[in-house]
Design a protein around this motif. Structure first.
Motif, mmCIF file in Angstrom:
data_model
loop_
_atom_site.group_PDB
_atom_site.id
_atom_site.type_symbol
_atom_site.label_atom_id
_atom_site.label_comp_id
_atom_site.label_asym_id
_atom_site.label_seq_id
_atom_site.Cartn_x
_atom_site.Cartn_y
_atom_site.Cartn_z
ATOM 1 N N VAL A 52 46.127 55.785 50.019
ATOM 2 C CA VAL A 52 45.229 55.535 50.890
ATOM 3 C C VAL A 52 44.855 54.297 51.221
ATOM 4 C CG1 VAL A 52 43.210 56.246 52.023
ATOM 5 C CG2 VAL A 52 44.519 58.162 51.141
ATOM 6 N N PRO A 77 36.848 67.822 43.029
ATOM 7 C CA PRO A 77 37.994 66.754 42.989
ATOM 8 C C PRO A 77 37.668 65.734 41.640
ATOM 9 C CG PRO A 77 37.725 66.950 45.181
ATOM 10 C CD PRO A 77 36.623 67.620 44.650
ATOM 11 N N ASN A 78 36.357 65.300 41.754
ATOM 12 C CA ASN A 78 35.913 64.345 40.549
ATOM 13 C C ASN A 78 35.791 65.129 39.297
ATOM 14 O OD1 ASN A 78 33.583 65.329 42.551
ATOM 15 N ND2 ASN A 78 32.382 64.687 40.851
ATOM 16 N N ILE A 126 41.855 51.430 51.531
ATOM 17 C CA ILE A 126 40.456 51.409 51.465
ATOM 18 C C ILE A 126 39.981 49.902 51.931
ATOM 19 C CG2 ILE A 126 38.251 51.939 50.367
ATOM 20 C CD1 ILE A 126 40.205 54.329 49.799
ATOM 21 N N PHE A 186 38.517 61.499 49.956
ATOM 22 C CA PHE A 186 39.274 62.466 48.852
ATOM 23 C C PHE A 186 39.866 61.408 47.784
ATOM 24 C CE2 PHE A 186 43.247 64.556 47.708
ATOM 25 C CZ PHE A 186 42.769 65.471 46.687
ATOM 26 N N TYR A 187 40.701 60.360 48.168
ATOM 27 C CA TYR A 187 40.959 59.569 47.574
ATOM 28 C C TYR A 187 40.230 59.076 46.241
ATOM 29 C CZ TYR A 187 44.647 55.765 46.395
ATOM 30 O OH TYR A 187 45.432 54.933 45.514
ATOM 31 N N LEU A 188 39.230 58.701 46.696
ATOM 32 C CA LEU A 188 38.245 58.045 45.716
ATOM 33 C C LEU A 188 37.602 59.386 44.800
ATOM 34 C CD1 LEU A 188 35.877 55.748 47.777
ATOM 35 C CD2 LEU A 188 38.121 55.025 46.479
ATOM 36 N N ARG A 189 37.411 60.380 45.253
ATOM 37 C CA ARG A 189 37.052 61.408 44.688
ATOM 38 C C ARG A 189 38.048 61.950 43.609
ATOM 39 N NH1 ARG A 189 33.570 65.925 46.915
ATOM 40 N NH2 ARG A 189 32.952 66.242 45.059
ATOM 41 N N SER A 190 39.386 62.005 44.133
ATOM 42 C CA SER A 190 40.455 62.260 43.228
ATOM 43 C C SER A 190 40.571 61.418 41.929
ATOM 44 C CB SER A 190 41.825 62.125 43.853
ATOM 45 O OG SER A 190 42.083 60.984 44.022
ATOM 46 N N PHE A 247 49.306 59.871 44.603
ATOM 47 C CA PHE A 247 49.571 60.230 46.134
ATOM 48 C C PHE A 247 50.977 59.983 46.782
ATOM 49 C CE2 PHE A 247 45.401 61.311 47.943
ATOM 50 C CZ PHE A 247 44.743 61.356 46.496
ATOM 51 N N ASP A 264 40.311 61.170 54.127
ATOM 52 C CA ASP A 264 41.306 60.785 53.309
ATOM 53 C C ASP A 264 40.838 59.734 52.248
ATOM 54 O OD1 ASP A 264 43.120 62.716 54.264
ATOM 55 O OD2 ASP A 264 43.874 61.291 55.786
ATOM 56 N N GLN A 265 40.118 58.987 52.720
ATOM 57 C CA GLN A 265 39.531 57.786 51.941
ATOM 58 C C GLN A 265 38.631 58.572 50.793
ATOM 59 O OE1 GLN A 265 37.828 54.768 54.403
ATOM 60 N NE2 GLN A 265 39.767 53.838 54.805
ATOM 61 N N ALA A 271 39.253 65.355 38.059
ATOM 62 C CA ALA A 271 39.661 64.223 37.570
ATOM 63 C C ALA A 271 39.093 63.820 36.053
ATOM 64 C CB ALA A 271 39.508 63.090 38.362
ATOM 65 N N PHE A 284 37.160 49.256 42.592
ATOM 66 C CA PHE A 284 37.424 50.634 42.807
ATOM 67 C C PHE A 284 38.010 51.316 41.618
ATOM 68 C CE2 PHE A 284 41.653 52.922 43.262
ATOM 69 C CZ PHE A 284 41.098 54.151 43.775
ATOM 70 N N VAL A 297 37.212 47.413 49.553
ATOM 71 C CA VAL A 297 36.851 47.871 48.346
ATOM 72 C C VAL A 297 37.937 46.990 47.410
ATOM 73 C CG1 VAL A 297 36.630 49.760 46.729
ATOM 74 C CG2 VAL A 297 35.709 49.861 48.956
ATOM 75 N N LEU A 353 32.344 53.235 49.868
ATOM 76 C CA LEU A 353 32.946 52.959 51.311
ATOM 77 C C LEU A 353 31.788 52.460 52.349
ATOM 78 C CD1 LEU A 353 34.905 56.446 51.877
ATOM 79 C CD2 LEU A 353 35.735 54.372 51.363
#
Ligand SMILES: Nc1ncnc2c1ncn2[C@@H]1O[C@H](COP(=O)(O)OP(=O)(O)O)[C@@H](O)[C@H]1O
Ligand SMILES: [Mg+2]
Lengths: 251, 438
Positions: free
Chosen positions: A88, A72-73, A90, B387-391, A84, B384-385, A76, A98, A93, B403
């Motif tokens: 989500v 995924p990264n 977090i 994945f959010y960061l990785r996306s 989304f 989910d957290q 990106a 972030f 953070v 995290l």
């Protein structure tokens, strides 16, 4: 250019996308509409490489590169951004931390230098201001305690800072009042340019009044069943899925 | 076959007799006698085995056979400097006290130049130590073993209404060549009425040596005194680290202990706290991190014997593959301790299926008008957290790091001094990045 060919995606042992084809050229804005459960979010997750979204057939290439081989990264880093449907939270953070970490990760991936702290601060403040975000929110933990509208606005700020070349926006307009909707539209229109592509997933025609798409597709039961110009969204609004001869349930 | 609850260690008795004549205080009868009595008590009780409830998570059976001598190596100055620089919290100008392999190390220590603050070393002021030890109420077998074999330590007295200007940094280090040796120190901190002090305690050591650090600390707070101990436990990864702290907190006094435990193979940290007056506060906060055979065992106890007192405990554990932890937090509220406020929160994050976190909160409440709470969780990172960061572009290591740092940040966020707060966070980040002696 994004090219999706004959895409089959299985989630939790169930096939959700069943041979989806879609090409988005640079500079184009596409909208995907479709009934609940059609597989719209599944498409966005499969594009971004979320765990559990297994591509069993077909291909996804972006600018000639096979996205399916990438984490995924890495996707990106190649310029892909997912807005989304449910951003989500977090805790612990800050938005600032972030986004700096995200931006620098992407820059490292592309072999660029990390951004200087002062430049980052200027950038993020400017983008927040453009989207009417209170600068105090940048210090708060990502999405924690944000209202639905604030979360979507935050997605737009992230998008503006990361400046992707391909944005996939999953129902970024859902649950927004008209003011918030206009802000989201502003964010999308600012990104719009000849070298960028945008894929908007939406339920409602109303966003398309503010961001006029080049193409509108209807996704049902895991496939694109109809493609047209912006007038297709109006027709759908008027007649409904049934009126267009589209059954809601997966075949 | 039933297993003995306590076991004998005859080789330790033999080792004691062998070194007894060379220990500090031998010329002072009182002190040698005190050592002898302590050794007898130790031998009478023996060491707790795994059948002893409080020692369920740290098995000391290896001590039945292994012999840890007193360290006698002559350490290299360059190594001392290196460990010192790693351990020292930068940006602070307070006094420094350095112990190398269980002995005061003058070249890197500085004196305390503030009226009303008296610092003396065990190795050159046996008298103050003997007096100090008399007030120490710890009577566990390990405490007695420490009394018998202690080589150095310090005694700190802060006169009434004196505020220590800068935190004092104390560094305990173990150098190369300390394999199979033990370093035992004792600390006494006496804060007079309305006195205020902050102490930063760092433990560090050579990563390849199996040494045993064993410390006992007694803290006495008079009325309205305010003492905070910050602790960095960054021992070498083969080390055995055992510390036992006793605090006595009088009327309107406040004691705080904030720690980061990320080193050692076996860590047993005991914090035994008692209120001796009303309207007083005890705050214990800590993060413990473990992987690769590391075991972090944190044992706390708060004796609410007085009414109108508050205690607050917040512990966060992060365990990666092969890491193990235990948090045992006991709060005892006596019958007369009305209006007690006692909170305890312990959350653990498992980064691997091969990690283990044990949590055992224990509340014994004999009063009826009290507010007590405890919460314990053991969980994993939220996919989910992640994945959010990785996306957004972060690779897996960066995203997990962010995290985990956020997870433990709660422990350190309240620290007012930025240098100190940063040091806690940076050491956590370096542990996450697998650095040696972070
Ligand atoms: N984790 C999952 N396991 C099993 N089925 C799922 C999972 N996630 C989504 N689905 C199913 O996949 C279908 C498509 O969901 P989704 O892509 O979210 O639809 P849309 O976004 O178009 O409303 C739905 O039938 C949904 O129930
Ligand atoms: Mg959806």
């Amino acid at each position: 250019m994004l090219e999706i060919k004959n895409l089959h995606v299985t989630v939790g042992g169930k096939e959700i996308l069943k041979g989806l084809n879609l090409t988005i050229n640079d500079g184009e804005v596409h909208a995907i509409m479709g009934p609940n459960g059609a597989g719209k979010s599944t498409l966005s997750y499969a594009l971004c490489g979320k765990d559990g979204y297994e591509v069993t057939q077909g291909s996804i290439t972006y600018n000639g590169k096979n996205l399916m081989d990438m984490d995924p990264n890495e996707r990106a880093g190649e310029g892909l951004f997912l807005g989304f449907q449910y951003p989500v939270e977090i805790p612990g953070v800050s938005n600032m931390n972030f986004l700096r970490s995200a931006l620098n990760s992407q820059r490292r991936y592309r072999g660029e230098d990390e951004i200087a702290a002062v430049d980052f601060l200027k950038l993020i403040r400017a983008k927040a201001a453009e989207l009417d975000m209170d600068p105090e929110m940048l210090k708060r933990p990502v999405n924690v305690g944000f209202s639905g509208g604030e979360k979507k606005r935050n997605e737009m700020v992230q998008m503006a800072v990361l400046d992707p070349s391909l944005a996939v926006l999953d129902e970024t307009d859902s649950g927004l009042d008209i003011d918030a909707l206009k802000i989201v539209a502003t964010g999308i229109n600012r990104l719009r340019s000849p070298d960028k592509s945008i894929l908007m997933i939406t339920h409602y025609q109303r966003l398309l009044d503010y961001v006029v798409p080049d193409y509108v597709h209807i996704l049902a039961a895991g496939q694109i069943v109809k493609t047209g110009g912006k007038e297709l969204a109006l027709e759908l609004e008027e007649k409904g899925y049934m009126g267009l001869g589209i059954t809601e349930s997966a075949a | 076959m039933t297993q003995k609850r306590y076991f004998d260690t005859p080789q330790i008795a033999a080792g004691f007799e062998a070194v007894r004549q060379s220990l500090p205080g031998v010329e002072s009868d009182g002190f040698d006698g005190l050592r002898g009595d302590a050794m007898s008590k130790y031998l009478d009780s023996g060491l707790p085995g795994p059948k002893v409830e409080e020692w369920k998570y740290t098995n000391l059976n290896f001590l039945a056979n292994e012999n840890f001598d007193i360290a006698t190596v002559s350490p290299q100055e360059t190594e001392i400097k290196e460990l010192f620089e790693k351990a020292r919290v930068k940006g602070l100008s307070g006094p420094l006290l350095v112990f190398v392999n269980g002995h005061y190390y003058k070249p890197l220590s500085t004196s305390v130049d503030q009226k009303g603050i008296k610092l003396s070393l065990l190795s050159d002021n046996i008298q103050s130590f003997r007096d100090g030890m008399a007030v120490s109420d710890g009577d566990s077998s390990l405490n007695n073993l420490n009394r018998a074999l202690v080589t150095d330590g310090y005694h700190l007295e802060i006169a009434p209404n004196v505020e220590m200007k800068q935190p004092m940094q104390v560094i305990h280090m173990a150098t190369s060549g300390t394999d199979m040796t033990a370093m035992r120190h004792r600390v006494q901190i006496m804060a007079g009425t309305g006195a205020k002090a902050e102490i930063i305690e760092s433990y560090i050591g050579a990563d390849q040596e199996r040494y045993w650090t064993h410390g006992v600390t007694d803290v006495m707070l008079e009325q309205g005194a305010d003492v905070t101990i910050y602790q960095f436990q960054t021992q070498g990864r083969q080390a055995i680290h055992m510390t036992e702290l006793h605090s006595h907190v009088a009327d309107k006094a406040r004691f705080s202990h904030i720690s980061l435990q990320l080193g050692a193979e076996i860590n047993r940290t005991e914090l035994i706290n008692s209120f001796t007056g009303e309207n007083a506060d005890i705050e214990l906060r800590g993060a413990y991190l473990g992987r690769n055979k590391q075991s972090q065992d944190i044992f706390t106890r708060i004796n609410h014997d007085q009414p109108n007192c508050q205690s607050n405990q917040l512990y966060r554990g992060v365990l990666d593959a092969g890491g193990k932890s235990a948090f045992q937090g006991k709060v005892i509220v006596a019958r007369d301790a009305q209006k007690t406020n006692a909170d305890q929160s312990n959350k653990n994050l498992l980064l691997s299926r091969k990690a283990e976190a044990n949590a055992k909160p224990e509340l014994l409440i004999y009063a009826d008008d009290v507010k007590c709470s405890h919460g314990t969780t053991v969980g994993e990172l939220d996919p989910d957290q992640l994945f959010y960061l990785r996306s957004r572009g972060m690779d897996e290591v960066t995203a997990k790091g962010l995290l985990v740092e956020a997870f433990v940040a709660e422990v350190f966020d309240g620290i007012a001094d930025e240098n100190l707060r940063t040091a806690f966070k940076e050491k956590t980040a370096r542990w996450l990045a697998h650095e040696v002696t972070p």
